[in-house]
Design an enzyme around this catalytic site. Structure first.
Site, PDB file in Angstrom:
ATOM      1  N   LYS A 282       0.821  -1.277  -0.268  1.00  0.00           N
ATOM      2  CA  LYS A 282      -0.232   0.256  -0.016  1.00  0.00           C
ATOM      3  C   LYS A 282       0.815   0.791  -0.093  1.00  0.00           C
ATOM      4  O   LYS A 282       1.997   1.558   0.474  1.00  0.00           O
ATOM      5  CB  LYS A 282      -1.007   0.159   1.216  1.00  0.00           C
ATOM      6  CG  LYS A 282      -2.127  -1.525   1.195  1.00  0.00           C
ATOM      7  CD  LYS A 282      -2.363  -0.911   2.406  1.00  0.00           C
ATOM      8  CE  LYS A 282      -3.648  -2.290   2.788  1.00  0.00           C
ATOM      9  NZ  LYS A 282      -5.201  -1.469   1.631  1.00  0.00           N
ATOM     10  N   ARG A 356     -10.083 -11.718   1.721  1.00  0.00           N
ATOM     11  CA  ARG A 356     -11.171 -12.268   1.375  1.00  0.00           C
ATOM     12  C   ARG A 356     -10.666 -13.983   1.190  1.00  0.00           C
ATOM     13  O   ARG A 356     -11.516 -14.796   0.876  1.00  0.00           O
ATOM     14  CB  ARG A 356     -11.372 -12.067  -0.404  1.00  0.00           C
ATOM     15  CG  ARG A 356     -10.369 -12.155  -1.516  1.00  0.00           C
ATOM     16  CD  ARG A 356     -10.741 -11.028  -2.547  1.00  0.00           C
ATOM     17  NE  ARG A 356     -10.478  -9.466  -2.478  1.00  0.00           N
ATOM     18  CZ  ARG A 356     -10.922  -8.578  -2.979  1.00  0.00           C
ATOM     19  NH1 ARG A 356     -11.498  -8.933  -4.457  1.00  0.00           N
ATOM     20  NH2 ARG A 356     -10.977  -7.100  -2.687  1.00  0.00           N
TER      21      ARG A 356
HETATM   22  N1  BES Z   1      -8.161  -3.810   4.781  1.00  0.00           N
HETATM   23  C1  BES Z   1      -8.141  -3.405   2.770  1.00  0.00           C
HETATM   24  C2  BES Z   1      -9.473  -2.488   2.043  1.00  0.00           C
HETATM   25  C3  BES Z   1      -9.057  -1.474   3.712  1.00  0.00           C
HETATM   26  C4  BES Z   1      -8.658  -0.203   2.997  1.00  0.00           C
HETATM   27  C5  BES Z   1     -10.040  -0.017   4.305  1.00  0.00           C
HETATM   28  C6  BES Z   1      -8.664   0.835   3.153  1.00  0.00           C
HETATM   29  C7  BES Z   1     -10.540   0.659   4.923  1.00  0.00           C
HETATM   30  C8  BES Z   1      -9.638   1.158   4.182  1.00  0.00           C
HETATM   31  C9  BES Z   1      -8.203  -4.847   2.247  1.00  0.00           C
HETATM   32  O1  BES Z   1      -7.501  -5.300   2.620  1.00  0.00           O
HETATM   33  C10 BES Z   1      -7.502  -3.967   0.767  1.00  0.00           C
HETATM   34  O2  BES Z   1      -6.556  -3.977   1.047  1.00  0.00           O
HETATM   35  N2  BES Z   1      -8.617  -4.491  -0.190  1.00  0.00           N
HETATM   36  C11 BES Z   1      -7.512  -3.666  -1.450  1.00  0.00           C
HETATM   37  C12 BES Z   1      -8.764  -4.747  -2.602  1.00  0.00           C
HETATM   38  C13 BES Z   1      -7.976  -4.051  -3.896  1.00  0.00           C
HETATM   39  C14 BES Z   1      -6.267  -4.380  -4.174  1.00  0.00           C
HETATM   40  C15 BES Z   1      -8.284  -4.806  -4.843  1.00  0.00           C
HETATM   41  C16 BES Z   1      -8.416  -2.543  -1.387  1.00  0.00           C
HETATM   42  O3  BES Z   1      -9.442  -1.387  -1.758  1.00  0.00           O
HETATM   43  O4  BES Z   1      -7.766  -1.487  -2.623  1.00  0.00           O
HETATM   44 MN    MN Z   2      -5.832  -5.408   1.991  1.00  0.00          MN
END
Ligand code: BES
Ligand code: MN
Ligand code: ZN
Length: 498
Positions: A282, A356
């Protein structure tokens, strides 16, 4: 906090601090009017003098009332009379909580439940008061050093009485207190776990805390370690924790309040104690907030605690797959293919779509309970926050009655959800050339394709997915966990009784 409810005539009544509502244009509630009369019109006179109107959340304190048994009066604005909205009432409650905290009173009596709120009964108004008061008094000081902690003065308020209008209200008020207190406890458990940093709240710590709570309470905890998960065949879940030094845990909580043969409700909570994204790392901004990626798990633990406290006549199971998601030499790589417990193979195109991968194995595990319904709660996608903002959680379901029950529980508890589509049309976005399914569905409708992914593992029972990415914590200056979705889940379960 010691809560009580009692019928008492207001004018002879003594308290160090009374909280009373009034509407916009200085329209007094019955209690405020009775007090005003007993005080020869003092209240209205002061409100006029200081030009206080009664907008929702406006607070006016009268610090000294000569000749009255009430030492201090906190008047709280309720907004326009006749509009009776939940939002205005909750604004008033939050303001009352702040005023009570700042008043330094040790005891108080509230009459705010006199406020007219359309479609809501006394019990609801008392429950909301307790939830918002506990939220207003909440502080997280566990991680402050010696001095920091020494500087923190815990709130003095220790007793709160709801002053009732008649004897016949007592029973309903007492039941509401019991529910409100249990929900507030569950929310506090969830908030404390969620606010802890990732270096303290690891999967092992989360499991230990769940065991500790279970020992104190009326539910059981069983903790599965990585060897157990391997034997079961949870290849998707385990692939995420491979990249971390901290071992994964599957926390299994079981509460039996009904005969053994009654099919349980299974709650599944995403328990990423920290999500850096893995190899698909991230961006740095706000990455600290990914300690909150276990809010689903914390919410499930808090809900089980509340259910046990209320001794609900239901069987409820909590499943919390807990792991970190970090980049390392052993971490998942884009393109890796893993085999889930269900047998479905998954191509990991983005290692940041890890939630997931945990949840799909927990959902497959849920099947062994022959559940009445399975609800997963997860901070699953940033896309859900883009779609819905931070007021409702997203709801997806393969079952109309379950979806309707959750929408109703959300309205009832004011921990609201908004239904999103789970149409077949989206499924093709998850196509993989090499495995049965890909773990991402491209940039379009990211929260929907995440739900579609999960739906493939939830074909054998009524299932709902609640994305709490926008609701489980507050960002910015007020950063902190909210305790959601505990009110939603407890309300859903309360509604299953009778
Ligand atoms: N935990 C995150 C989702 C999230 C991001 C929650 C920011 C709250 C604030 C999740 O594991 C994630 O990283 N999801 C990705 C999915 C994407 C890679 C398809 C996302 O939301 O960017
Ligand atoms: Mn994630
Ligand atoms: Zn995550």
């Amino acid at each position: 906090m010691d809560y009580s409810a009692k019928f008492e005539p207001l004018t002879q009544f003594t308290t160090p601090c009374a909280v009373v509502g009034f509407y916009q244009k200085r329209k007094l509630t019955p209690a405020a009017a009775a007090l005003d009369e007993a005080l020869d019109g003092l209240i209205l006179k002061l409100l006029k003098r200081d030009d206080i109107e009664g907008k929702a959340g406006e607070v006016y304190s009268i610090a000294h009332l000569p000749g009255s048994g009430i030492e201090r009066l906190v008047l709280v604005g309720l907004g326009k009379k006749g509009e009776g909205g939940v939002a205005a009432y909750r604004k008033a409650l939050a303001a009352a909580a702040k005023a009570l905290k700042e008043s330094n009173a040790k005891q108080a009596a509230s009459l705010l439940h006199e406020a007219e709120v359309e479609g809501r009964d006394l019990g609801w108004k008392i429950r909301q008061f307790i939830e918002l008061l506990e939220a207003g008094l909440y502080t997280f000081t566990q991680m402050k050093g010696g001095n920091g902690n020494g500087n923190h003065k815990p709130p003095r308020l220790a007793k709160l009485q709801f002053v009732l209008d008649g004897e016949e209200q007592t029973e309903a008020a007492k039941a509401a207190i019991r529910q409100g207190r249990a929900i507030a406890h569950g929310m506090k458990i969830a908030k404390d776990l969620a606010n802890l940093p990732g270096n303290v709240c690891t999967p092992t710590y989360l499991a230990d805390q769940a065991e500790h709570l279970a020992r104190k309470s009326k539910f059981k905890a069983r903790i599965l370690d990585e060897k157990d998960l391997e034997e079961l065949g949870m290849g998707a879940f385990l692939s995420v924790s491979k990249g971390s030094e901290e071992p994964a845990r599957l926390i299994v909580l079981e509460y039996f309040g009904a005969p053994d043969k009654a099919a349980p409700y299974v709650l599944v909570g995403k328990g990423l104690t920290f999500d850096a994204g893995g190899i698909s790392i991230k961006p740095a901004a706000n990455m600290d907030e990914m300690k909150y990626d276990m809010c689903g798990g914390a919410g499930v633990i808090g809900t089980l605690a509340a259910v046990a406290e209320l001794e609900l006549p239901l069987n409820v199971v909590g499943l919390v797959p807990a792991s970190e998601n970090l980049p390392s030499g052993r971490a998942n790589k884009p393109g890796d293919i893993v085999k889930s417990l269900s047998g479905i193979t998954i191509e990991i195109l983005n290692t940041d779509a890890e939630g997931r991968l945990l949840l799909c194995d927990a959902l497959a595990y849920a099947k062994r309970y022959e559940p009445q319904a399975v609800i997963d709660v997860a901070t699953l996608t940033g896309a859900c926050v883009v779609a819905l903002g931070r007021h409702p959680s997203g709801l997806w379901s393969n079952h109309e009655d379950l979806a309707a029950a959750l929408l109703k529980a959300g309205e009832g508890s004011w921990d609201r959800v908004w239904r999103m589509p789970l149409w077949e049309d989206y499924q093709e976005q998850l196509k993989s050339n090499f495995a049965d399914v890909a773990n991402i569905g491209g940039p379009d409708g990211g929260s929907v394709t995440a739900a579609c992914f999960l739906s493939r593992f939830a074909k054998d029972f009524p299932w709902a997915h609640v994305d709490i990415a926008g609701t489980a914590w507050k960002t910015g200056a007020e950063k902190g966990a909210t305790g959601r979705p505990v009110p939603l889940l407890v309300q859903y379960l309360l509604d299953r009784i009778a």
